[in-house]
Write a protein that holds these residues in place. Structure first.
Motif, short mmCIF file in Angstrom:
data_model
loop_
_atom_site.label_atom_id
_atom_site.label_comp_id
_atom_site.label_asym_id
_atom_site.label_seq_id
_atom_site.Cartn_x
_atom_site.Cartn_y
_atom_site.Cartn_z
N PRO A 69 -11.30 1.55 -0.20
CA PRO A 69 -10.07 1.95 0.50
C PRO A 69 -10.20 3.22 1.33
CG PRO A 69 -9.92 2.60 -1.80
CD PRO A 69 -11.22 1.84 -1.65
N TYR A 118 -7.09 -2.48 6.74
CA TYR A 118 -6.49 -2.16 5.45
C TYR A 118 -6.76 -3.28 4.44
CZ TYR A 118 -4.24 1.63 7.90
OH TYR A 118 -4.03 2.78 8.62
N ASN A 119 -6.52 -2.96 3.17
CA ASN A 119 -6.83 -3.81 2.02
C ASN A 119 -8.31 -4.18 2.01
OD1 ASN A 119 -6.09 -5.04 -0.42
ND2 ASN A 119 -6.03 -7.05 0.58
N LEU A 173 -0.78 -5.00 8.84
CA LEU A 173 0.38 -4.25 8.34
C LEU A 173 1.62 -4.84 8.99
CD1 LEU A 173 -0.96 -0.58 8.63
CD2 LEU A 173 -0.72 -1.93 6.53
N ALA A 196 -1.33 3.97 5.92
CA ALA A 196 -0.81 2.61 6.13
C ALA A 196 0.65 2.61 6.58
CB ALA A 196 -0.98 1.78 4.86
N ILE A 248 0.88 -1.18 0.00
CA ILE A 248 0.00 0.00 0.00
C ILE A 248 0.91 1.22 0.00
CG2 ILE A 248 -1.84 1.23 1.18
CD1 ILE A 248 -2.65 -1.42 2.49
N LEU A 306 -10.76 5.47 4.52
CA LEU A 306 -10.62 5.32 5.96
C LEU A 306 -11.00 6.66 6.58
CD1 LEU A 306 -7.41 3.37 7.07
CD2 LEU A 306 -9.66 3.31 8.12
N TRP A 328 0.96 -4.96 3.63
CA TRP A 328 -0.13 -5.65 4.32
C TRP A 328 -0.02 -7.14 3.97
CZ3 TRP A 328 -3.96 -8.77 2.40
CH2 TRP A 328 -5.09 -9.00 3.19
N GLU A 362 -6.61 4.52 2.50
CA GLU A 362 -5.65 3.61 3.15
C GLU A 362 -4.21 4.04 2.92
OE1 GLU A 362 -6.33 -0.48 2.22
OE2 GLU A 362 -8.45 -0.42 2.75
N TRP A 363 -3.89 4.52 1.72
CA TRP A 363 -2.50 4.89 1.44
C TRP A 363 -2.05 6.12 2.22
CZ3 TRP A 363 -6.02 4.18 -2.76
CH2 TRP A 363 -6.75 5.32 -3.10
#
Length: 263
Positions: A228, A223-224, A111, A200, A81, A230, A106, A196-197
């Protein structure tokens, strides 16, 4: 890249290499055309990371802010990620150092490795050797809450007022979480929506260093996921987490729109 031995080192070395590329791009292009610089930064950093991961970890999936979201990642055991340039706005502003490169891995629901390069600050924080948390802060020292420069939730200011804290605005989410890791700030809180990016890699490093990391309701970050997005996050020194979660909960009870209203 010849010294790479494990996933932690892959994350660290790729984040650092990408950061150096971005510094060179920034120096060569200058700041007269910020939109062009932002576009170049996003594209060239993504291309470097995506190509390198394809070479070094060809069987792994990749979720990147700048790439097409291949839903095959949902069935993958391992997913990188990445945010090739977190804080694109700040990257194209002269003198700003609050932008970053994020690389996280991940694996099987967790993570497991991550790195955040802060190129303009000359450092990379990673799970290879997580930073030591500064000693417990003096009780008479004013709390410092780092929040978005442009999208700080309204309840952050209410929290700051309630706790007598100082709000420290910054750009990149990675830079903000690293500020907590390095003792520049005590708390990072955000409820304006992220992906997420955005978190993460810094979350992987923060967890490895012993910081508290959660959603604003205290639940775990996941995550994943198929979606995506959050929506919110809290990162803090561990001794502050109980007080902060209670303060957020109380604030939400007083606000009919809830903590997400700040945007």
């Amino acid at each position: 890249m010849k010294s790479i031995r494990n996933d932690h080192e892959v994350a660290r070395d790729l984040a650092g290499e990408t950061g150096q590329l971005l510094l060179r791009l920034r120096a060569r292009h200058g700041f007269d055309e910020p939109e062009v610089l932002r576009t170049l930064g996003d594209r060239t950093s993504h291309e470097l990371l995506f190509s390198a991961l394809g070479r070094l970890r060809p069987s792994d999936a990749v979720l990147s802010e700048e790439g097409v979201d291949d839903q095959a990642r949902l069935n993958a055991r391992r997913v990188w990620i990445i945010d090739p340039l977190d804080g694109t706005r700040e990257f194209a502003e002269p003198g700003r150092t609050d932008w970053a490169v994020h690389v996280a891995l991940w694996e099987n629901g967790e993570l497991v490795a991550g790195a955040v390069a802060l190129p303009a600050q000359g450092s990379t924080l990673s799970t290879v050797d997580p930073p030591w948390l500064p000693e417990e802060r003096p009780s008479d020292q004013r709390l410092r809450i780092t929040a978005s420069r442009t999208r700080a939730p309204e309840f952050v200011q209410r929290m700051a007022t309630q706790m007598g804290a100082e709000v420290v605005p910054m750009g990149s989410a990675g830079a903000k979480i690293c500020a907590v890791l390095l003792g520049v700030a005590d708390i990072y809180v955000h409820a304006g929506g992220q992906y997420e990016w955005d978190s993460a890699a810094p979350v992987a490093v923060a967890r490895a260093a012993g910081l508290h990391v959660s959603r604003l309701d205290g639940s775990e970050l996941s995550y994943n996921e198929a979606d995506p997005r959050l929506p919110d996050i809290l990162v803090s020194r561990p001794e502050l987490s109980g007080m902060l979660l209670a303060s957020i909960r109380d604030g939400a009870d007083l606000d009919n729109a809830g903590p997400h209203a700040g945007g």
